[in-house]
Design a protein around this motif. Structure first.
Motif, mmCIF file in Angstrom:
data_model
loop_
_atom_site.group_PDB
_atom_site.id
_atom_site.type_symbol
_atom_site.label_atom_id
_atom_site.label_comp_id
_atom_site.label_asym_id
_atom_site.label_seq_id
_atom_site.Cartn_x
_atom_site.Cartn_y
_atom_site.Cartn_z
ATOM 1 N N ILE A 114 -6.773 -4.829 -8.104
ATOM 2 C CA ILE A 114 -6.555 -6.275 -7.982
ATOM 3 C C ILE A 114 -5.568 -6.548 -6.857
ATOM 4 O O ILE A 114 -5.777 -7.434 -6.009
ATOM 5 C CB ILE A 114 -6.036 -6.858 -9.313
ATOM 6 C CG1 ILE A 114 -7.114 -6.776 -10.394
ATOM 7 C CG2 ILE A 114 -5.603 -8.319 -9.132
ATOM 8 C CD1 ILE A 114 -6.632 -7.188 -11.766
ATOM 9 N N LEU A 115 -4.487 -5.774 -6.839
ATOM 10 C CA LEU A 115 -3.503 -5.922 -5.763
ATOM 11 C C LEU A 115 -4.128 -5.628 -4.410
ATOM 12 O O LEU A 115 -3.915 -6.356 -3.441
ATOM 13 C CB LEU A 115 -2.316 -4.969 -6.001
ATOM 14 C CG LEU A 115 -1.352 -5.330 -7.116
ATOM 15 C CD1 LEU A 115 -0.377 -4.183 -7.357
ATOM 16 C CD2 LEU A 115 -0.589 -6.602 -6.778
ATOM 17 N N PHE A 116 -4.901 -4.551 -4.345
ATOM 18 C CA PHE A 116 -5.515 -4.142 -3.073
ATOM 19 C C PHE A 116 -6.471 -5.208 -2.560
ATOM 20 O O PHE A 116 -6.477 -5.541 -1.367
ATOM 21 C CB PHE A 116 -6.254 -2.819 -3.261
ATOM 22 C CG PHE A 116 -6.988 -2.361 -2.031
ATOM 23 C CD1 PHE A 116 -6.308 -1.720 -1.012
ATOM 24 C CD2 PHE A 116 -8.351 -2.584 -1.891
ATOM 25 C CE1 PHE A 116 -6.975 -1.303 0.137
ATOM 26 C CE2 PHE A 116 -9.023 -2.165 -0.760
ATOM 27 C CZ PHE A 116 -8.338 -1.528 0.252
ATOM 28 N N THR A 117 -7.274 -5.773 -3.454
ATOM 29 C CA THR A 117 -8.286 -6.750 -3.041
ATOM 30 C C THR A 117 -7.660 -8.062 -2.597
ATOM 31 O O THR A 117 -7.962 -8.586 -1.517
ATOM 32 C CB THR A 117 -9.269 -7.021 -4.196
ATOM 33 O OG1 THR A 117 -9.869 -5.780 -4.593
ATOM 34 C CG2 THR A 117 -10.356 -7.990 -3.761
ATOM 35 N N LEU A 118 -6.753 -8.600 -3.421
ATOM 36 C CA LEU A 118 -6.200 -9.914 -3.118
ATOM 37 C C LEU A 118 -5.067 -9.868 -2.091
ATOM 38 O O LEU A 118 -4.709 -10.905 -1.534
ATOM 39 C CB LEU A 118 -5.719 -10.579 -4.405
ATOM 40 C CG LEU A 118 -6.841 -10.919 -5.399
ATOM 41 C CD1 LEU A 118 -6.267 -11.518 -6.677
ATOM 42 C CD2 LEU A 118 -7.833 -11.896 -4.782
ATOM 43 N N CYS A 119 -4.493 -8.696 -1.876
ATOM 44 C CA CYS A 119 -3.481 -8.556 -0.819
ATOM 45 C C CYS A 119 -4.105 -8.097 0.497
ATOM 46 O O CYS A 119 -3.379 -7.859 1.473
ATOM 47 C CB CYS A 119 -2.395 -7.577 -1.245
ATOM 48 S SG CYS A 119 -1.371 -8.167 -2.605
ATOM 49 N N PHE A 120 -5.424 -7.975 0.510
ATOM 50 C CA PHE A 120 -6.103 -7.524 1.730
ATOM 51 C C PHE A 120 -5.871 -8.452 2.919
ATOM 52 O O PHE A 120 -5.719 -7.961 4.051
ATOM 53 C CB PHE A 120 -7.607 -7.374 1.461
ATOM 54 C CG PHE A 120 -8.391 -6.936 2.665
ATOM 55 C CD1 PHE A 120 -8.339 -5.616 3.094
ATOM 56 C CD2 PHE A 120 -9.162 -7.847 3.392
ATOM 57 C CE1 PHE A 120 -9.049 -5.211 4.214
ATOM 58 C CE2 PHE A 120 -9.864 -7.446 4.501
ATOM 59 C CZ PHE A 120 -9.810 -6.126 4.914
ATOM 60 N N PRO A 121 -5.850 -9.803 2.736
ATOM 61 C CA PRO A 121 -5.572 -10.666 3.902
ATOM 62 C C PRO A 121 -4.260 -10.337 4.596
ATOM 63 O O PRO A 121 -4.189 -10.343 5.823
ATOM 64 C CB PRO A 121 -5.553 -12.071 3.288
ATOM 65 C CG PRO A 121 -6.450 -11.974 2.111
ATOM 66 C CD PRO A 121 -6.221 -10.605 1.562
ATOM 67 N N TYR A 122 -3.218 -10.039 3.807
ATOM 68 C CA TYR A 122 -1.928 -9.674 4.408
ATOM 69 C C TYR A 122 -2.079 -8.401 5.228
ATOM 70 O O TYR A 122 -1.585 -8.304 6.368
ATOM 71 C CB TYR A 122 -0.878 -9.483 3.323
ATOM 72 C CG TYR A 122 0.547 -9.480 3.827
ATOM 73 C CD1 TYR A 122 1.381 -10.562 3.599
ATOM 74 C CD2 TYR A 122 1.078 -8.395 4.528
ATOM 75 C CE1 TYR A 122 2.689 -10.578 4.051
ATOM 76 C CE2 TYR A 122 2.374 -8.396 4.985
ATOM 77 C CZ TYR A 122 3.178 -9.488 4.750
ATOM 78 O OH TYR A 122 4.466 -9.494 5.204
ATOM 79 N N THR A 123 -2.779 -7.409 4.654
ATOM 80 C CA THR A 123 -3.017 -6.155 5.368
ATOM 81 C C THR A 123 -3.840 -6.391 6.626
ATOM 82 O O THR A 123 -3.578 -5.788 7.676
ATOM 83 C CB THR A 123 -3.745 -5.163 4.445
ATOM 84 O OG1 THR A 123 -3.039 -5.043 3.211
ATOM 85 C CG2 THR A 123 -3.856 -3.794 5.088
ATOM 86 N N MET A 124 -4.826 -7.268 6.525
ATOM 87 C CA MET A 124 -5.672 -7.568 7.682
ATOM 88 C C MET A 124 -4.868 -8.216 8.799
ATOM 89 O O MET A 124 -5.034 -7.870 9.977
ATOM 90 C CB MET A 124 -6.818 -8.493 7.260
ATOM 91 C CG MET A 124 -7.789 -8.843 8.387
ATOM 92 S SD MET A 124 -9.037 -10.030 7.840
ATOM 93 C CE MET A 124 -8.006 -11.478 7.536
ATOM 94 N N PHE A 125 -3.966 -9.128 8.446
ATOM 95 C CA PHE A 125 -3.133 -9.771 9.465
ATOM 96 C C PHE A 125 -2.187 -8.756 10.122
ATOM 97 O O PHE A 125 -1.906 -8.855 11.323
ATOM 98 C CB PHE A 125 -2.340 -10.921 8.854
ATOM 99 C CG PHE A 125 -3.173 -12.106 8.473
ATOM 100 C CD1 PHE A 125 -4.185 -12.552 9.319
ATOM 101 C CD2 PHE A 125 -2.948 -12.784 7.285
ATOM 102 C CE1 PHE A 125 -4.961 -13.654 8.977
ATOM 103 C CE2 PHE A 125 -3.721 -13.884 6.936
ATOM 104 C CZ PHE A 125 -4.732 -14.320 7.791
ATOM 105 N N ILE A 126 -1.686 -7.808 9.340
ATOM 106 C CA ILE A 126 -0.849 -6.752 9.929
ATOM 107 C C ILE A 126 -1.653 -5.942 10.936
ATOM 108 O O ILE A 126 -1.185 -5.656 12.049
ATOM 109 C CB ILE A 126 -0.282 -5.835 8.824
ATOM 110 C CG1 ILE A 126 0.736 -6.591 7.964
ATOM 111 C CG2 ILE A 126 0.360 -4.587 9.433
ATOM 112 C CD1 ILE A 126 1.287 -5.770 6.811
ATOM 113 N N PHE A 127 -2.862 -5.584 10.548
ATOM 114 C CA PHE A 127 -3.717 -4.792 11.446
ATOM 115 C C PHE A 127 -4.066 -5.579 12.711
ATOM 116 O O PHE A 127 -4.025 -5.036 13.828
ATOM 117 C CB PHE A 127 -4.996 -4.388 10.709
ATOM 118 C CG PHE A 127 -5.933 -3.565 11.537
ATOM 119 C CD1 PHE A 127 -5.668 -2.224 11.791
ATOM 120 C CD2 PHE A 127 -7.098 -4.128 12.065
ATOM 121 C CE1 PHE A 127 -6.536 -1.464 12.572
ATOM 122 C CE2 PHE A 127 -7.965 -3.375 12.842
ATOM 123 C CZ PHE A 127 -7.690 -2.041 13.084
#
Length: 271
Positions: free
Chosen positions: A201-214
């Motif tokens: 759940i954390l991985f899926t919904l926090c993916f936008p933050y990770t995507m912006f970092i990338f």
């Protein structure tokens, strides 16, 4: 907070696994409190059109990083405990309250120490468009370091433990072992699987933050990237708390016992 109070006051919940769940609840309270504080600050600045930070803005950013890592490592500690029970059932010291408290203390101490350098070197700066104090998203050691220790490392290790336990269960299922041991191992694997659900759940919904970092490694992120990312983080936090309660059977049982508890009626005797 309700889950934490139930664990503290219900003696049936005074076990090592529930102590680890209580640690997750306590870290969630810290994380939820700082997120709520950040939201109030953003709302106030938007409402009053303030374009400068207050004296606690950078500190809130620092606590946010610390709370995020402590929360994610709390799920890792639950997985490690289940792994020890299955793989090293005779290592009682590693299953003891003293050792688990030591691990919990280490995660809290480390969680507050590792991002403190960014606070005192003024790397946590105020973003006017997003009304928040964070590390600026760009290709830098600071961003990679924070992302690794707050998110990537605890999540990856939790998944690693789960797949190792899954492989172990498949291997021992082919051996001639006692039914009780196989049942216990499968039960612990089920508990780790529930923890993995939280992590996913954390991985899926926090993916936008990770995507912006990338994306920030190659180009400038969108103007309101922190606002967008934190909407998903808020939603993930809500679902994780619900899933944590739903996946903790002793906690659910304690709540249901209190709900279904009825006062005893004294019936008059007939002479």
């Amino acid at each position: 907070m309700l889950c934490l109070f139930i664990i503290i006051y219900d003696k049936t919940c005074h076990t090592v696994p529930m102590m680890l769940v209580a640690n997750s609840c306590l870290s969630a309270i810290l994380f939820g409190t700082i997120i709520f504080s950040i939201r109030l600050y953003t709302l106030k600045n938007d409402w009053k059109t303030i374009v400068y930070k207050d004296s606690f803005c950078s500190f809130r950013g620092y606590i946010g990083y610390a709370a995020c890592s402590i929360q994610n490592f709390s799920y890792l500690l639950q997985s490690i405990y289940r792994y020890i029970i299955v793989i090293y059932p005779n290592r009682l010291f590693f299953q003891s309250i003293r050792f688990q408290l030591f691990l919990i203390s280490c995660t809290w101490i480390f969680g507050f120490i590792y991002p403190i350098a960014f606070l005192f070197t003024d790397q946590i700066i105020y973003n006017i468009n997003n009304q928040i104090c964070q590390l600026p998203l760009q290709l830098s050691f600071s961003v990679i370091f924070i992302a690794s220790w707050a998110y990537i490392i605890p999540v990856s290790l939790t998944m690693f433990i789960y797949f190792n336990l899954l492989r172990y269960v498949k291997e021992i299922s082919k051996r001639v072992i006692s039914v009780n041991r196989l049942s216990r191992v499968k039960r612990e694997l089920k508990m780790v699987r529930r923890i993995v659900v939280l992590v996913m759940i954390l991985f899926t919904l926090c993916f936008p933050y990770t995507m912006f970092i990338f994306l920030s490694f190659f180009t400038d992120p969108p103007k309101y990237h922190f606002r967008i990312a934190y909407i998903f983080i808020d939603v993930s936090f809500l679902f994780v708390i619900i899933a944590l309660f739903q996946s903790t059977d002793p906690l659910k049982k304690s709540v249901m016992n209190k709900i279904n508890k009825r006062p005893n009626r004294i019936l008059p005797t007939v002479a």
